[in-house]
Design a protein around this motif. Structure first.
Motif, PDB file in Angstrom:
ATOM      1  N   THR A  67       0.836  -1.213   0.000  1.00 50.34           N
ATOM      2  CA  THR A  67       0.000   0.000   0.000  1.00 50.34           C
ATOM      3  C   THR A  67       0.867   1.257   0.000  1.00 50.34           C
ATOM      4  N   LYS A  68       1.932   1.244   0.793  1.00 49.82           N
ATOM      5  CA  LYS A  68       2.842   2.396   0.838  1.00 49.82           C
ATOM      6  C   LYS A  68       3.436   2.666  -0.543  1.00 49.82           C
ATOM      7  N   ILE A  69       3.935   1.616  -1.190  1.00 45.51           N
ATOM      8  CA  ILE A  69       4.589   1.804  -2.484  1.00 45.51           C
ATOM      9  C   ILE A  69       3.588   2.318  -3.513  1.00 45.51           C
ATOM     10  N   ARG A  70       2.366   1.786  -3.494  1.00 42.72           N
ATOM     11  CA  ARG A  70       1.333   2.274  -4.421  1.00 42.72           C
ATOM     12  C   ARG A  70       1.096   3.779  -4.214  1.00 42.72           C
ATOM     13  N   THR A  71       1.079   4.192  -2.963  1.00 43.43           N
ATOM     14  CA  THR A  71       0.835   5.613  -2.653  1.00 43.43           C
ATOM     15  C   THR A  71       1.958   6.499  -3.174  1.00 43.43           C
ATOM     16  N   TRP A  72       3.180   5.989  -3.100  1.00 48.75           N
ATOM     17  CA  TRP A  72       4.330   6.797  -3.518  1.00 48.75           C
ATOM     18  C   TRP A  72       4.515   6.863  -5.022  1.00 48.75           C
ATOM     19  N   PRO A 127       2.801   7.510  -7.885  1.00 45.00           N
ATOM     20  CA  PRO A 127       2.487   8.709  -8.711  1.00 45.00           C
ATOM     21  C   PRO A 127       3.460   9.848  -8.465  1.00 45.00           C
ATOM     22  N   GLN A 128       3.829  10.072  -7.214  1.00 43.79           N
ATOM     23  CA  GLN A 128       4.774  11.144  -6.896  1.00 43.79           C
ATOM     24  C   GLN A 128       6.152  10.845  -7.508  1.00 43.79           C
ATOM     25  N   ILE A 129       6.551   9.590  -7.436  1.00 47.01           N
ATOM     26  CA  ILE A 129       7.859   9.204  -7.973  1.00 47.01           C
ATOM     27  C   ILE A 129       7.889   9.390  -9.490  1.00 47.01           C
ATOM     28  N   LEU A 130       6.804   8.978 -10.160  1.00 46.08           N
ATOM     29  CA  LEU A 130       6.737   9.134 -11.613  1.00 46.08           C
ATOM     30  C   LEU A 130       6.767  10.609 -12.008  1.00 46.08           C
ATOM     31  N   ASN A 131       6.051  11.430 -11.267  1.00 43.79           N
ATOM     32  CA  ASN A 131       6.044  12.870 -11.552  1.00 43.79           C
ATOM     33  C   ASN A 131       7.415  13.485 -11.280  1.00 43.79           C
ATOM     34  N   TRP A 132       8.046  13.070 -10.197  1.00 43.73           N
ATOM     35  CA  TRP A 132       9.393  13.572  -9.870  1.00 43.73           C
ATOM     36  C   TRP A 132      10.390  13.183 -10.952  1.00 43.73           C
ATOM     37  N   GLN A 133      10.265  11.936 -11.431  1.00 48.37           N
ATOM     38  CA  GLN A 133      11.184  11.482 -12.472  1.00 48.37           C
ATOM     39  C   GLN A 133      10.966  12.241 -13.784  1.00 48.37           C
ATOM     40  N   ASN A 135      13.943   5.351  -5.659  1.00 48.32           N
ATOM     41  CA  ASN A 135      13.523   6.202  -4.549  1.00 48.32           C
ATOM     42  C   ASN A 135      13.911   5.517  -3.243  1.00 48.32           C
ATOM     43  N   ALA A 136      14.407   6.288  -2.282  1.00 45.47           N
ATOM     44  CA  ALA A 136      14.859   5.716  -1.013  1.00 45.47           C
ATOM     45  C   ALA A 136      13.721   5.044  -0.258  1.00 45.47           C
ATOM     46  N   ASP A 137      12.523   5.644  -0.313  1.00 40.16           N
ATOM     47  CA  ASP A 137      11.383   5.060   0.396  1.00 40.16           C
ATOM     48  C   ASP A 137      10.994   3.705  -0.196  1.00 40.16           C
ATOM     49  N   VAL A 138      10.972   3.631  -1.528  1.00 37.57           N
ATOM     50  CA  VAL A 138      10.628   2.360  -2.182  1.00 37.57           C
ATOM     51  C   VAL A 138      11.703   1.313  -1.898  1.00 37.57           C
ATOM     52  N   THR A 139      12.950   1.751  -1.913  1.00 39.02           N
ATOM     53  CA  THR A 139      14.039   0.824  -1.603  1.00 39.02           C
ATOM     54  C   THR A 139      13.903   0.281  -0.188  1.00 39.02           C
TER      55      THR A 139
END
Length: 288
Positions: free
Chosen positions: A169-174, A176-182, A263-267
């Motif tokens: 659930t955490k990774i799913r939440t992150w 969209p933000q990661i894709l936009n940041w990239q 991303n550090a959070d995903v890692t």
């Protein structure tokens, strides 16, 4: 209901002939291995015992032993006099004394004649029947212990599955933000290098970049594995091998997520997933 492969059970019996006790213990093993230790007079029961264990158990290294103590005072409970044989011996002795006018009849000697007096030995067939019944009770208790240990393992596995769901659930939440940041990072690099791309080419690059880091499929498969694991845990059969296979699938998805992470959070979540999966795998090694 799942069963642990680690268990111990003991059943005792006291009768007029003496005492007996069955001990059954097991540890985890890929297949079913049975080791049986019996007193010499009950060696004939080994095939029956082995079959009983194979009919009730499917995996584990099983050690089954019988302790048997015969009561010395009960070994010969009563003496039996063969009166017909005693009369024949007396008749023959009397005939010899009359015929040859010699010799005296000693009653003690008559009793010593083979077969005149006999001691009633214990009936090993009857004792064997009682011992096999006691073994059934020991196996029943052994399985109850395995199931009780299995319930504890199921709780531990369920807790880890819930934790895996939380990480997904955490990774799913992150994402969209990661894709936009990239995307913003790519545009900044292009601007920094003074490179201009037409909108179609730029859109293509962004899509390719998103595909390389997108883990939606892996997350979906992880959740499918979680649901399937819950189903397996409720099966009324040996499920250890199924769960062991599922752990391989869990590991495959977590490895892919870790390799795609930028991303550090995903890692961190990918590492946590691998830890949780390993903890489940360790418990699965003890499941029948």
């Amino acid at each position: 209901m799942i069963r642990s492969m680690t268990a111990y059970a003991r059943k005792e019996l006291s009768q007029s002939w003496g005492r007996a006790a069955w001990e059954i213990r097991s540890v985890n093993q890929r297949y079913l291995e049975t080791y049986i230790r019996l007193p010499e007079q009950f060696r004939v029961l080994e095939p029956i015992i082995r079959e009983k264990l194979r009919n009730r158990l499917t995996r584990g290294k099983i050690e089954c032993s019988l302790r048997f103590e015969l009561d010395p005072t009960a070994q010969h409970q009563e003496l039996s006099l063969n009166k017909d044989l005693a009369n024949q011996v007396l008749y023959a002795a009397d005939w010899i004394r009359t015929e040859y006018q010699a010799g005296e009849i000693n009653p003690i000697d008559v009793l010593r004649w083979p077969g005149v007096m006999s001691a009633k030995e214990q009936n090993l067939d009857e004792i064997s029947t009682q011992l096999l019944t006691l073994l059934d009770d020991a196996i029943d208790e052994f399985i109850v212990v395995r199931e009780r240990e299995g319930q504890a393992l199921e709780q531990l596995i369920t807790q880890r599955l819930e934790a895996i769901t939380n990480e997904v659930t955490k990774i799913r939440t992150w994402m969209p933000q990661i894709l936009n940041w990239q995307k913003e990072r790519l545009l900044a690099k292009l601007e920094e290098c003074n490179i201009e791309l037409d909108s179609a080419r730029l859109e293509q690059e962004i899509v390719m970049l998103a595909q390389r880091i997108d883990v939606a499929e892996e997350l979906d498969r992880l959740m499918t594995h979680v649901k399937e694991t819950y189903v397996i845990l409720k099966k009324n059969e040996a499920v250890g091998r199924r769960l062991d296979f599922m752990m391989q699938e869990f590991n495959r998805e977590s490895n892919t997520i870790a390799s795609k992470s930028i991303n550090a959070d995903v890692t961190a979540s990918a590492i946590e997933l691998k830890v949780l999966i390993e903890q489940i795998r360790e418990q699965v090694q003890n499941i029948e």
